[in-house]
Design a protein around this motif. Structure first.
Motif: not given
Length: 283
Positions: A17, A64, A13-15, A66, A39-43
């Motif tokens: 990367d 990844a 869930d941190d993304g 969205t 996920p592409e970004s932090n969730q």
């Protein structure tokens, strides 16, 4: 389930990367083929939230999205032409301990989604026994939690643990050389604070009508904690508060917490409710 190689779906869930995911992916390749859908970004903190649509972008490790961790699991298990043996989520930046925290965690939420879709899962989160919070994550080494996750995945699948368990929620220290491993239950400890907000708390782009007012909702996730201090210091007070056998006590003792979870939402027996159902008048 005993196999020479496993097919593993990895998310977090941190993304995609996040350093914890990269370390865990390297470790899990020792067990077989690892496909990343993250996920592409932090969730962080989204629990098992799902979205009706998500954009999928190719990534050297997989793809990844969205979307949320649960979206990633749903896509990985039903949108890819791959038979997955287990879903692993992590390594999360910070622990997921306590019944309420476990319920809202995106890391654990990914495992819950997997379990509902009939696939074993393990969620692994990291903490520091003195710093507690893994921030910034680039300054910490996730190798130990990743190694513990790999060993638990291998042994749990081989031993048939998932015949009885839907999901393993694991919290492991990054800084303890030989931490003990404890079988735990998520601790039930939660309170909510609701306060009237002041005018200064209203953002400039919000205009309140005469019949509206702003409130602040603060969850007391870590009782007694002020600011960013560690909520689980190794003190007699905290050992009294969190009994042996709970995940939060394991964190006080700088141990690895392994909590077996069920996602069936089983119904407790209630004679009182049975009587009501039998006698309720719907006319």
């Amino acid at each position: 389930m005993m196999k020479d190689e496993y097919s593993i779906l990895l998310t977090n869930d941190d993304g995609i990367d996040a350093p914890g995911l990269a370390t865990l992916r390297t470790e899990l390749t020792a067990l077989g083929n690892v496909t990343v859908v993250a996920p592409e970004s932090n969730q962080s903190g989204v629990g098992r939230t799902r979205n009706p649509t998500a954009i999928v972008r190719d990534h050297p490790w997989g793809c990844a999205l969205t979307g949320t961790p649960a979206d990633c699991v749903a896509y990985g298990l039903r949108g890819l032409d791959t038979n997955i043996d287990i879903v692993v989520a992590g390594v999360n930046n910070g622990p997921n301990a306590g019944n309420y925290v476990v319920g809202r965690s995106g890391t654990v939420g990914a495992g819950i989604e997997a379990a509902f879709l009939g696939t074993p899962a393990l969620a692994i989160s990291a903490y520091h026994s003195t710093d507690f919070f893994i921030s910034p994550p680039e300054e910490y080494d996730f190798a130990r939690p990743a190694r513990i996750a790999r060993r638990l995945v291998d042994r749990a699948l081989s031993a048939g643990v998932y015949d009885d368990v839907d999901l393993l929620n694991v919290n492991a220290p990054v800084d303890t050389a030989n931490p003990p491993v404890m079988l735990t239950d998520p601790y039930h400890d939660y309170e909510q604070e609701v306060e009237q907000a002041s005018a200064d708390d209203v953002s400039d782009d919000v205009t309140l009508e005469s019949n509206e007012h702003l409130v602040q909702l603060r969850d007391r996730t870590w009782p007694g904690v002020v600011g960013w201090e560690s909520p689980f210091p190794p003190t007699d007070e905290h050992r009294r508060r969190y009994p042996v056998g709970t995940d939060r006590r394991a964190l006080v003792d700088a141990a690895v917490s392994v909590s077996p979870l069920s996602v069936t939402h089983g119904s407790p027996d209630s004679a009182a409710l049975a009587t009501i159902v039998e006698t309720v008048d719907v006319a």
